[in-house]
Motif scaffolding. Structure first.
Motif, PDB file in Angstrom:
ATOM      1  N   ALA A  29       0.821  -1.207   0.000  1.00 44.50           N
ATOM      2  CA  ALA A  29       0.000   0.000   0.000  1.00 44.50           C
ATOM      3  C   ALA A  29       0.855   1.257   0.000  1.00 44.50           C
ATOM      4  CB  ALA A  29      -0.920  -0.002   1.217  1.00 44.50           C
ATOM      5  N   GLY A  30       2.050   1.144   0.586  1.00 40.96           N
ATOM      6  CA  GLY A  30       2.951   2.284   0.604  1.00 40.96           C
ATOM      7  C   GLY A  30       3.787   2.426  -0.651  1.00 40.96           C
ATOM      8  N   GLY A  31       3.596   1.505  -1.592  1.00 41.92           N
ATOM      9  CA  GLY A  31       4.319   1.590  -2.859  1.00 41.92           C
ATOM     10  C   GLY A  31       5.599   0.790  -2.908  1.00 41.92           C
ATOM     11  N   ALA A  32       5.957   0.121  -1.787  1.00 45.68           N
ATOM     12  CA  ALA A  32       7.189  -0.673  -1.750  1.00 45.68           C
ATOM     13  C   ALA A  32       6.886  -2.111  -2.140  1.00 45.68           C
ATOM     14  CB  ALA A  32       7.803  -0.634  -0.352  1.00 45.68           C
ATOM     15  N   ALA A  33       7.817  -2.727  -2.824  1.00 46.55           N
ATOM     16  CA  ALA A  33       7.645  -4.124  -3.241  1.00 46.55           C
ATOM     17  C   ALA A  33       8.021  -5.047  -2.085  1.00 46.55           C
ATOM     18  CB  ALA A  33       8.518  -4.421  -4.457  1.00 46.55           C
ATOM     19  N   PRO A  34       7.101  -5.897  -1.617  1.00 44.64           N
ATOM     20  CA  PRO A  34       7.427  -6.838  -0.537  1.00 44.64           C
ATOM     21  C   PRO A  34       8.536  -7.787  -0.959  1.00 44.64           C
ATOM     22  CG  PRO A  34       5.056  -6.725  -0.896  1.00 44.64           C
ATOM     23  CD  PRO A  34       5.713  -6.032  -2.048  1.00 44.64           C
ATOM     24  N   PRO A  35       9.477  -8.121  -0.081  1.00 44.38           N
ATOM     25  CA  PRO A  35      10.589  -9.003  -0.454  1.00 44.38           C
ATOM     26  C   PRO A  35      10.117 -10.418  -0.756  1.00 44.38           C
ATOM     27  CG  PRO A  35      10.568  -8.615   1.924  1.00 44.38           C
ATOM     28  CD  PRO A  35       9.545  -7.694   1.321  1.00 44.38           C
ATOM     29  N   ALA A  36      10.787 -11.075  -1.709  1.00 44.98           N
ATOM     30  CA  ALA A  36      10.434 -12.453  -2.074  1.00 44.98           C
ATOM     31  C   ALA A  36      10.663 -13.402  -0.908  1.00 44.98           C
ATOM     32  CB  ALA A  36      11.253 -12.888  -3.287  1.00 44.98           C
ATOM     33  N   ARG A  37      11.685 -13.120  -0.084  1.00 45.66           N
ATOM     34  CA  ARG A  37      11.968 -13.968   1.060  1.00 45.66           C
ATOM     35  C   ARG A  37      10.802 -13.965   2.047  1.00 45.66           C
ATOM     36  NH1 ARG A  37      17.236 -12.324   4.226  1.00 45.66           N
ATOM     37  NH2 ARG A  37      15.921 -10.465   4.481  1.00 45.66           N
ATOM     38  N   GLY A  38      10.119 -12.816   2.160  1.00 45.93           N
ATOM     39  CA  GLY A  38       8.971 -12.724   3.053  1.00 45.93           C
ATOM     40  C   GLY A  38       7.825 -13.597   2.582  1.00 45.93           C
ATOM     41  N   LYS A  39       7.668 -13.741   1.270  1.00 42.72           N
ATOM     42  CA  LYS A  39       6.609 -14.592   0.733  1.00 42.72           C
ATOM     43  C   LYS A  39       6.883 -16.058   1.041  1.00 42.72           C
ATOM     44  CE  LYS A  39       3.819 -15.254  -3.434  1.00 42.72           C
ATOM     45  NZ  LYS A  39       3.627 -14.856  -4.851  1.00 42.72           N
ATOM     46  N   ALA A  40       8.163 -16.457   0.976  1.00 44.29           N
ATOM     47  CA  ALA A  40       8.525 -17.833   1.308  1.00 44.29           C
ATOM     48  C   ALA A  40       8.226 -18.127   2.777  1.00 44.29           C
ATOM     49  CB  ALA A  40       9.996 -18.072   1.002  1.00 44.29           C
ATOM     50  N   LEU A  41       8.524 -17.175   3.649  1.00 43.31           N
ATOM     51  CA  LEU A  41       8.226 -17.338   5.069  1.00 43.31           C
ATOM     52  C   LEU A  41       6.724 -17.423   5.296  1.00 43.31           C
ATOM     53  CD1 LEU A  41       9.014 -17.367   8.066  1.00 43.31           C
ATOM     54  CD2 LEU A  41       9.028 -14.850   8.008  1.00 43.31           C
ATOM     55  N   LEU A  42       5.968 -16.565   4.623  1.00 43.39           N
ATOM     56  CA  LEU A  42       4.508 -16.579   4.743  1.00 43.39           C
ATOM     57  C   LEU A  42       3.937 -17.933   4.356  1.00 43.39           C
ATOM     58  CD1 LEU A  42       1.642 -15.320   4.901  1.00 43.39           C
ATOM     59  CD2 LEU A  42       1.983 -14.548   2.536  1.00 43.39           C
ATOM     60  N   PHE A  43       4.347 -18.460   3.208  1.00 38.32           N
ATOM     61  CA  PHE A  43       3.809 -19.735   2.742  1.00 38.32           C
ATOM     62  C   PHE A  43       4.245 -20.897   3.639  1.00 38.32           C
ATOM     63  CE2 PHE A  43       3.012 -18.468  -1.972  1.00 38.32           C
ATOM     64  CZ  PHE A  43       1.902 -17.746  -1.555  1.00 38.32           C
ATOM     65  N   SER A  44       5.441 -20.786   4.248  1.00 37.04           N
ATOM     66  CA  SER A  44       5.897 -21.825   5.172  1.00 37.04           C
ATOM     67  C   SER A  44       5.028 -21.850   6.423  1.00 37.04           C
ATOM     68  CB  SER A  44       7.359 -21.592   5.559  1.00 37.04           C
ATOM     69  OG  SER A  44       8.206 -21.674   4.431  1.00 37.04           O
ATOM     70  N   VAL A  45       4.759 -20.675   6.982  1.00 32.41           N
ATOM     71  CA  VAL A  45       3.906 -20.584   8.165  1.00 32.41           C
ATOM     72  C   VAL A  45       2.495 -21.044   7.834  1.00 32.41           C
ATOM     73  CG1 VAL A  45       2.838 -18.957   9.790  1.00 32.41           C
ATOM     74  CG2 VAL A  45       5.273 -18.759   9.252  1.00 32.41           C
ATOM     75  N   TRP A  46       1.993 -20.575   6.718  1.00 28.32           N
ATOM     76  CA  TRP A  46       0.641 -20.926   6.256  1.00 28.32           C
ATOM     77  C   TRP A  46       0.525 -22.433   6.040  1.00 28.32           C
ATOM     78  CZ3 TRP A  46      -1.894 -17.358   2.054  1.00 28.32           C
ATOM     79  CH2 TRP A  46      -3.232 -17.704   1.872  1.00 28.32           C
ATOM     80  N   GLY A  47       1.497 -23.019   5.346  1.00 24.20           N
ATOM     81  CA  GLY A  47       1.485 -24.454   5.100  1.00 24.20           C
ATOM     82  C   GLY A  47       1.574 -25.262   6.389  1.00 24.20           C
ATOM     83  N   GLY A  48       2.388 -24.792   7.344  1.00 20.61           N
ATOM     84  CA  GLY A  48       2.476 -25.462   8.631  1.00 20.61           C
ATOM     85  C   GLY A  48       1.152 -25.452   9.373  1.00 20.61           C
ATOM     86  N   ALA A  49       0.455 -24.322   9.328  1.00 22.11           N
ATOM     87  CA  ALA A  49      -0.848 -24.211   9.982  1.00 22.11           C
ATOM     88  C   ALA A  49      -1.857 -25.160   9.352  1.00 22.11           C
ATOM     89  CB  ALA A  49      -1.345 -22.767   9.895  1.00 22.11           C
ATOM     90  N   VAL A  50      -1.859 -25.232   8.027  1.00 24.87           N
ATOM     91  CA  VAL A  50      -2.800 -26.102   7.319  1.00 24.87           C
ATOM     92  C   VAL A  50      -2.518 -27.573   7.642  1.00 24.87           C
ATOM     93  CG1 VAL A  50      -3.441 -26.942   5.023  1.00 24.87           C
ATOM     94  CG2 VAL A  50      -3.315 -24.484   5.461  1.00 24.87           C
ATOM     95  N   ALA A  51      -1.237 -27.953   7.682  1.00 27.96           N
ATOM     96  CA  ALA A  51      -0.869 -29.339   7.973  1.00 27.96           C
ATOM     97  C   ALA A  51      -1.277 -29.733   9.395  1.00 27.96           C
ATOM     98  CB  ALA A  51       0.632 -29.535   7.778  1.00 27.96           C
ATOM     99  N   LEU A  52      -0.992 -28.885  10.364  1.00 25.22           N
ATOM    100  CA  LEU A  52      -1.357 -29.186  11.752  1.00 25.22           C
ATOM    101  C   LEU A  52      -2.869 -29.176  11.941  1.00 25.22           C
ATOM    102  CD1 LEU A  52       1.356 -27.246  13.779  1.00 25.22           C
ATOM    103  CD2 LEU A  52       1.136 -29.712  13.473  1.00 25.22           C
ATOM    104  N   HIS A  53      -3.549 -28.283  11.227  1.00 26.70           N
ATOM    105  CA  HIS A  53      -5.010 -28.227  11.305  1.00 26.70           C
ATOM    106  C   HIS A  53      -5.611 -29.537  10.778  1.00 26.70           C
ATOM    107  CE1 HIS A  53      -8.778 -25.467  10.717  1.00 26.70           C
ATOM    108  NE2 HIS A  53      -9.043 -26.539  11.437  1.00 26.70           N
ATOM    109  N   ALA A  54      -5.040 -30.080   9.702  1.00 27.07           N
ATOM    110  CA  ALA A  54      -5.512 -31.356   9.161  1.00 27.07           C
ATOM    111  C   ALA A  54      -5.335 -32.473  10.182  1.00 27.07           C
ATOM    112  CB  ALA A  54      -4.755 -31.688   7.873  1.00 27.07           C
TER     113      ALA A  54
END
Length: 272
Positions: A29-54
């Motif tokens: 929203a501020g016009g800055a491009a989010p780092p690609a490394r942050g996306k990898a961390l996001l998907f890792s956390v997200w995937g971990g949550a989905v796996a444990l939820h299952a």
């Protein structure tokens, strides 16, 4: 104790994923491009949550000592399906922003399931046909929930652009045409699974009135008609934008009453 620990970690991961998404949204929203490394961390956390939820759902619903398919377990399973489908879609399409609302919601459903599902024990469904019907219905509802959230954002995006205020959240969203196209992709898949759920229901549900399912069937069929009309309108007349968003939300509201509202009334109010 094991189930409680898994549930706690799952909830923390879901809320952490929501916080990471919020951080990325603020940068975009501020016009800055989010780092690609942050996306990898996001998907890792997200995937971990989905796996444990299952795993939690298996222990809480399908194991010998599970509580069965009560209302809180159903809501938790729907939340898991939503988180799973959105994660898979976000790998290819830029719609992970929807997780800002949906990931914390999934975390809340996990907490509610742990806290309250034991008070509403429901026998495990043994009939394979009925299991298939329920799974198809939950997949349809999960996909159309994602569509409803996206429709709400699409309506907000349209409103902001028409009023020449494309800032903040709107700046972080994909282009309007992309949002519109992805909305109908999700609706299309949701409609396919909803159709399959209704068709299987014809064979596995013996007496709608005796099983207290007549009102559920009526709302689901009306929702099916709305989504069918919406898809026909899209491909024949090019419906899009605010019109598509409005009818998507109406169809989802009817489906919510059919699948969640009716179950809550029957179990929590009427005790059936």
């Amino acid at each position: 104790m094991l189930v409680a620990a898994i549930g706690f970690i799952t909830t923390v991961l879901y809320f952490t994923g929501g916080a990471l998404l919020m951080q990325r949204l603020r940068k975009a929203a501020g016009g800055a491009a989010p780092p690609a490394r942050g996306k990898a961390l996001l998907f890792s956390v997200w995937g971990g949550a989905v796996a444990l939820h299952a795993l939690l759902l298996y222990l809480h619903v399908f194991s010998v000592n599970g509580t069965g398919m009560g209302v809180f377990s159903v809501v938790s399973m729907v939340a898991w399906l939503i988180a799973f489908f959105l994660l898979m879609a976000s790998i290819r399409y830029p719609i992970h922003v929807l997780g800002i609302l949906l990931l914390p919601f999934a975390g809340v459903t996990v907490s509610l399931e742990l806290a309250l599902a034991g008070d509403l024990h429901t026998p495990t469904v043994a009939d394979p046909g009925l299991r298939a019907h329920m799974l198809l219905a939950m997949i349809a509802f999960s996909l159309l929930t994602i569509a409803a959230i996206q429709a709400a954002l699409l309506a907000l995006q349209n409103h902001s652009l028409h009023n020449h205020r494309p800032g903040g959240l709107i700046r972080a969203l994909p282009p309007l045409s992309t949002m519109d196209t992805m909305l109908f992709h999700v609706i299309g898949w949701g409609f396919i699974f909803l159709t399959a759920a209704l068709l299987t229901g014809l064979f596995v549900l013996e007496d709608l009135f005796a099983q207290h399912l007549a009102h559920k069937a009526v709302f689901a069929i009306i929702a099916w008609l709305i989504f069918a009309t919406l898809l026909v309108g899209r491909f024949r007349f090019g419906w899009r934008g605010r019109l598509a968003a409005r009818w998507t939300l109406i169809g989802f509201a009817l489906l919510f009453v059919a699948y969640v509202g009716s179950k809550m009334v029957l179990e929590m109010i009427l005790g059936l």
